[in-house]
Design an enzyme around this catalytic site. Sequence first.
Site, PDB file in Angstrom:
ATOM      1  N   ASP A  34      36.457  83.505  83.934  1.00  0.00           N
ATOM      2  CA  ASP A  34      35.474  82.931  85.181  1.00  0.00           C
ATOM      3  C   ASP A  34      34.901  82.019  85.024  1.00  0.00           C
ATOM      4  O   ASP A  34      33.461  81.910  85.405  1.00  0.00           O
ATOM      5  CB  ASP A  34      34.352  84.335  85.572  1.00  0.00           C
ATOM      6  N   ARG A  87      35.210  73.179  77.867  1.00  0.00           N
ATOM      7  CA  ARG A  87      36.204  73.740  76.897  1.00  0.00           C
ATOM      8  C   ARG A  87      36.822  72.668  76.820  1.00  0.00           C
ATOM      9  O   ARG A  87      38.083  72.339  75.877  1.00  0.00           O
ATOM     10  CB  ARG A  87      36.583  74.752  77.151  1.00  0.00           C
ATOM     11  N   LYS A 139      33.554  86.805  89.478  1.00  0.00           N
ATOM     12  CA  LYS A 139      31.933  86.501  88.795  1.00  0.00           C
ATOM     13  C   LYS A 139      31.934  86.221  90.103  1.00  0.00           C
ATOM     14  O   LYS A 139      31.648  85.208  90.946  1.00  0.00           O
ATOM     15  CB  LYS A 139      32.617  85.523  88.169  1.00  0.00           C
ATOM     16  N   GLU A 198      26.442  92.961  83.080  1.00  0.00           N
ATOM     17  CA  GLU A 198      26.892  92.008  81.606  1.00  0.00           C
ATOM     18  C   GLU A 198      25.378  91.941  81.543  1.00  0.00           C
ATOM     19  O   GLU A 198      25.250  90.563  81.973  1.00  0.00           O
ATOM     20  CB  GLU A 198      27.821  90.935  81.316  1.00  0.00           C
ATOM     21  N   LYS A 258      29.740  95.723  80.292  1.00  0.00           N
ATOM     22  CA  LYS A 258      29.831  94.897  79.209  1.00  0.00           C
ATOM     23  C   LYS A 258      29.017  93.902  78.218  1.00  0.00           C
ATOM     24  O   LYS A 258      27.648  93.510  79.372  1.00  0.00           O
ATOM     25  CB  LYS A 258      30.643  93.311  80.033  1.00  0.00           C
ATOM     26  N   SER A 300      32.985  88.668  73.667  1.00  0.00           N
ATOM     27  CA  SER A 300      32.784  87.960  72.686  1.00  0.00           C
ATOM     28  C   SER A 300      31.732  87.308  72.525  1.00  0.00           C
ATOM     29  O   SER A 300      31.644  86.989  70.891  1.00  0.00           O
ATOM     30  CB  SER A 300      34.392  87.338  72.583  1.00  0.00           C
ATOM     31  N   GLY A 357      30.838  84.316  71.423  1.00  0.00           N
ATOM     32  CA  GLY A 357      31.307  83.247  70.469  1.00  0.00           C
ATOM     33  C   GLY A 357      32.004  83.419  69.173  1.00  0.00           C
ATOM     34  O   GLY A 357      31.426  82.553  67.850  1.00  0.00           O
ATOM     35  N   SER A 413      36.199  92.560  76.921  1.00  0.00           N
ATOM     36  CA  SER A 413      36.496  91.838  78.112  1.00  0.00           C
ATOM     37  C   SER A 413      36.474  90.491  77.615  1.00  0.00           C
ATOM     38  O   SER A 413      34.914  90.153  77.733  1.00  0.00           O
ATOM     39  CB  SER A 413      35.294  91.921  79.128  1.00  0.00           C
TER      40      SER A 413
HETATM   41  P1  13P Z   1      32.572  85.477  76.139  1.00  0.00           P
HETATM   42  O1  13P Z   1      34.534  86.300  75.368  1.00  0.00           O
HETATM   43  O2  13P Z   1      33.183  84.495  75.417  1.00  0.00           O
HETATM   44  O3  13P Z   1      31.674  85.687  75.334  1.00  0.00           O
HETATM   45  O4  13P Z   1      33.052  85.281  77.810  1.00  0.00           O
HETATM   46  C1  13P Z   1      32.672  86.812  78.113  1.00  0.00           C
HETATM   47  C2  13P Z   1      32.342  86.369  79.442  1.00  0.00           C
HETATM   48  O5  13P Z   1      33.027  86.868  80.411  1.00  0.00           O
HETATM   49  C3  13P Z   1      31.335  86.491  79.713  1.00  0.00           C
HETATM   50  O6  13P Z   1      30.036  86.226  80.794  1.00  0.00           O
END
Ligand code: 13P
Length: 332
Positions: A23, A32, A96, A176, A218, A260, A262, A291
């Site tokens: 998203d 990226r 999102k 999140e 999250k 994750s 980073g 996620s």
């Molecule tokens: P990362 O796993 O790259 O942190 O991204 C997760 C995400 O959805 C950020 O909003």
Amino acid sequence: MASEMAAIAAQLVAPGKGLLAADESNRTIEKRFRSVGVESTEATRRDYRELLFTAPGMEQYISGVILFDETIRQATADGVPFPELLAAKGVLPGIKVDKGLVDLPFFPGERFTQGLDGLEERLEDYRQRGARFAKWRAVIAVSDRLPTLPALRANAEALARYAGLCQVHGLVPIVEPEVLMDGSHDIEACFQATEATQHELFEALARYRVAFEHLILKPNMVLAGADCPRQAGPEEVAEKTLQCLKRTVPAAVPGIAFLSGGQSDTTAAANLKAINQRAAQVGAPWPLTFSFSRALQAGPMAIWRGQAENRAAAQQAFLDRARLAAAAVAGG
Ligand code: 13P
């Protein structure tokens, strides 16, 4: 609607599966793509997302995919809308719904997530396009003077209002609150910031009458800052992460899916594995899964580089990372 949301939440955190966050906003995916020498256009973004979503057998590891506004409206080269393609594989499409970050006035270094205006109409539209869950990301910065309580409260409040609106429209909110790993702070500072963030969040969710049973959290893992000279190993990350979550997350929450943030793909998977191994020893009331965006995509994107002839190899790299993350959910 309540039983449908409970079923969706359970499906998202089904044993041995996790979520793919695909998203990225156009601004983020452009950054990226640039790092691997690909121009970001609607067509290249579509090609790349199709590569991920059509990777053969991805549904063995992936329970749901978080889409971006542009992506939920796109289709495969053969004309199958992405949400339809995913649903046909038994993968839940999500969306999102936040509109990104703005600076919080008078709080240097802190941000606030916008997107509540017009959200009801957008949720209805996304639901009709096949979305079954939604995501909103808040970010919390850590330093020797951050986070501040007003920043925690403003973000918790917005997350709670978003989550309530999602539930009214039958979409499971993925909530999140990301405590960032940018900076040189140690793991203890991350622990304290994450604990304070979750406390404010669940207090706000309760105040706005959000059903804990129908949301997925999250969170970040509890980690030292990326520039901290002392990086914690997986056992310490697991111990601190579970201690923090147990203090703050109600047992009624049906699942936790880590971002994750980073970390490299191997570090994120190693930490998730240690978290699940420790949960098996000490007990935890929720399934603990992933996620991930970067930890699933950085490798395949670098292989793809926009070239059709690299497509199969990139798909394989994506499947390898998804398999690794899914195995980590089982502690293996
Ligand atoms: P990362 O796993 O790259 O942190 O991204 C997760 C995400 O959805 C950020 O909003």
